[in-house]
Enzyme design. Structure first.
Site, mmCIF file in Angstrom:
data_model
loop_
_atom_site.group_PDB
_atom_site.id
_atom_site.type_symbol
_atom_site.label_atom_id
_atom_site.label_comp_id
_atom_site.label_asym_id
_atom_site.label_seq_id
_atom_site.Cartn_x
_atom_site.Cartn_y
_atom_site.Cartn_z
ATOM 1 N N GLU A 175 0.747 -1.251 0.063
ATOM 2 C CA GLU A 175 0.121 0.068 0.164
ATOM 3 C C GLU A 175 0.783 1.354 -0.108
ATOM 4 O O GLU A 175 1.301 1.817 1.051
ATOM 5 C CB GLU A 175 -0.784 0.013 1.284
ATOM 6 C CG GLU A 175 -1.958 1.156 1.390
ATOM 7 C CD GLU A 175 -2.936 1.477 2.222
ATOM 8 O OE1 GLU A 175 -2.842 0.416 3.312
ATOM 9 O OE2 GLU A 175 -3.713 2.033 2.564
ATOM 10 N N LYS A 217 -2.455 -2.237 -3.319
ATOM 11 C CA LYS A 217 -3.306 -1.306 -2.759
ATOM 12 C C LYS A 217 -3.147 0.143 -2.785
ATOM 13 O O LYS A 217 -2.486 0.627 -1.871
ATOM 14 C CB LYS A 217 -3.675 -1.737 -1.326
ATOM 15 C CG LYS A 217 -4.733 -0.930 -0.426
ATOM 16 C CD LYS A 217 -4.980 -1.424 0.975
ATOM 17 C CE LYS A 217 -5.816 -0.445 1.571
ATOM 18 N NZ LYS A 217 -6.505 -0.922 2.811
ATOM 19 N N GLY A 261 -10.373 8.483 2.703
ATOM 20 C CA GLY A 261 -11.003 9.846 2.890
ATOM 21 C C GLY A 261 -12.152 10.278 2.004
ATOM 22 O O GLY A 261 -12.897 11.383 2.244
HETATM 23 P P1 13P Z 1 -9.328 3.938 3.933
HETATM 24 O O1 13P Z 1 -10.046 3.279 2.990
HETATM 25 O O2 13P Z 1 -10.090 4.686 5.125
HETATM 26 O O3 13P Z 1 -8.240 4.836 3.499
HETATM 27 O O4 13P Z 1 -8.467 2.921 4.799
HETATM 28 C C1 13P Z 1 -7.951 1.815 4.227
HETATM 29 C C2 13P Z 1 -6.507 1.386 4.653
HETATM 30 O O5 13P Z 1 -6.381 0.576 5.135
HETATM 31 C C3 13P Z 1 -5.675 2.609 5.015
HETATM 32 O O6 13P Z 1 -4.217 1.959 5.143
#
Ligand code: 13P
Length: 338
Positions: A175, A217, A261
């Site tokens: 991510e 991600k 967000g």
């Molecule tokens: P959000 O979808 O709220 O951005 O969270 C996803 C997530 O795992 C952030 O690390």
């Protein structure tokens, strides 16, 4: 034993996606505080029980991402959360980074920590039953974009984490998040996201990470939240696809977006547009790994009060249904006015 590729594919079959419920204690408390919910261990446990006992959660949710506190907890009747998860036909995942910390010598930039001792922690999580893991790097888009050193250090950590996960039998969810905060344009976000992803995939290659056994991600390519021009869902989808096609190898089985967000409705509409508009030319499955865009309505309805338990579960199930539809390209805005 399932291969990493089989696990990764199982997370995106049947129009499903991931529910990120891995807020650290600090982040969870912050969300609770905003609603006046007590910032206690018991409130966090009760909220996670609410999520995991939502009827039919497994219809649209293939996997849940847990936090270390949560993976060890149980429901009020003592059923371990991990049992609730497997009984629902859901795969357990775990956040394994130790959070984004101020980067020395780089004002306002963050570096994600957590590599020390990671091999041992992954071994324990695998033994507990987790089959995938998550590590989040976070960068901001400003006048000069994230610095080279911040991008490079975060990408390096992501790749080293991913290699350790695969060694331990866990699918790494990689991510790299460019935050939506700021007044940058859609085009600028596309340019920076592409650059960061190219660097991340270079590092993954250097570390010998098997692309077939990982999930990306990323953020969607979006105009900054303070940018005056806010493009349509179709324009966001096209900019996001252009960026991903240029930077993500076709061997990656799935891209599962964070919500970052965005409002729940926008996140669903944009994911839907992504699936509809890329139908004949995407090499990877496109799905969701949302935290706030799945949970926020439910959290607000629950508000720490047991009498709202069922209504909150219905709100969560509804967002899961909307995103399941978006993952198949079947979401319509009318679903929001049920
Ligand atoms: P959000 O979808 O709220 O951005 O969270 C996803 C997530 O795992 C952030 O690390």
């Amino acid at each position: 034993m399932q291969t990493l590729n089989e696990i990764a594919n199982s997370l995106v079959t049947g129009g499903k996606g991931l529910l990120a419920m891995d807020e650290s204690t600090g982040t969870c408390n912050k969300r609770f505080a905003a609603l006046g919910i007590p910032e206690t261990l018991e409130a966090r446990r009760a909220y996670r029980e609410l999520i995991l006992t939502t009827p039919q959660l497994g219809v649209c949710i293939s996997g849940v991402i847990l936090y270390d506190e949560t993976i060890r907890q149980a429901a009020k009747d003592s059923t371990p959360f991990l049992k609730l998860i497997s009984d629902a036909g859901i795969v357990a995942g775990i956040k394994v980074d130790k959070g984004a910390k101020d980067m020395a010598g780089h004002a306002a930039e963050k570096i994600t920590e957590g590599l020390d001792g990671l091999r041992e922690r992954l071994r324990e999580y695998f033994q507990m039953g987790a089959r995938f893991a998550k590590w989040r790097a976070v960068m901001t888009i400003n006048g000069h974009g994230p610095s080279w050193s911040c991008t490079e250090a975060n990408a390096d950590a992501l790749a080293r984490y991913a290699a350790l996960c695969q060694e331990a039998g866990l699918v790494p969810v990689v991510e790299p998040e460019l935050l939506m905060a700021g007044d940058h344009s859609l085009a600028r976000c596309g340019e920076i996201t592409e650059k960061v992803l190219r660097i991340v995939f270079g590092k993954l290659y250097e570390q010998g990470v098997a692309l077939e056994g990982m999930i990306l991600k990323p953020n969607m390519v979006l105009p900054g939240s303070a940018c005056l021009k806010q493009e349509s869902a179709d324009q966001v989808a096209d900019a996001t696809m252009q960026c991903l096609l240029r930077s993500v190898p076709a061997a990656v089985p799935a891209i599962m977006f964070l919500s970052g967000g965005q409002s729940p409705e926008l996140a669903s509409a944009r994911l839907n547009a992504l699936n509809v508009r890329s139908e004949d030319h995407r090499p990877w499955a496109l799905s969701f790994s949302f935290g706030r865009a799945l949970q926020q309505p439910a959290l607000e309805i629950w508000n720490g009060d047991d009498k709202n338990f069922t209504a909150a579960q219905q709100a969560l199930a509804y967002r899961a249904k909307c995103n399941g539809a978006a993952r198949r390209g079947e979401y319509t805005p009318e679903m929001e006015t049920k």
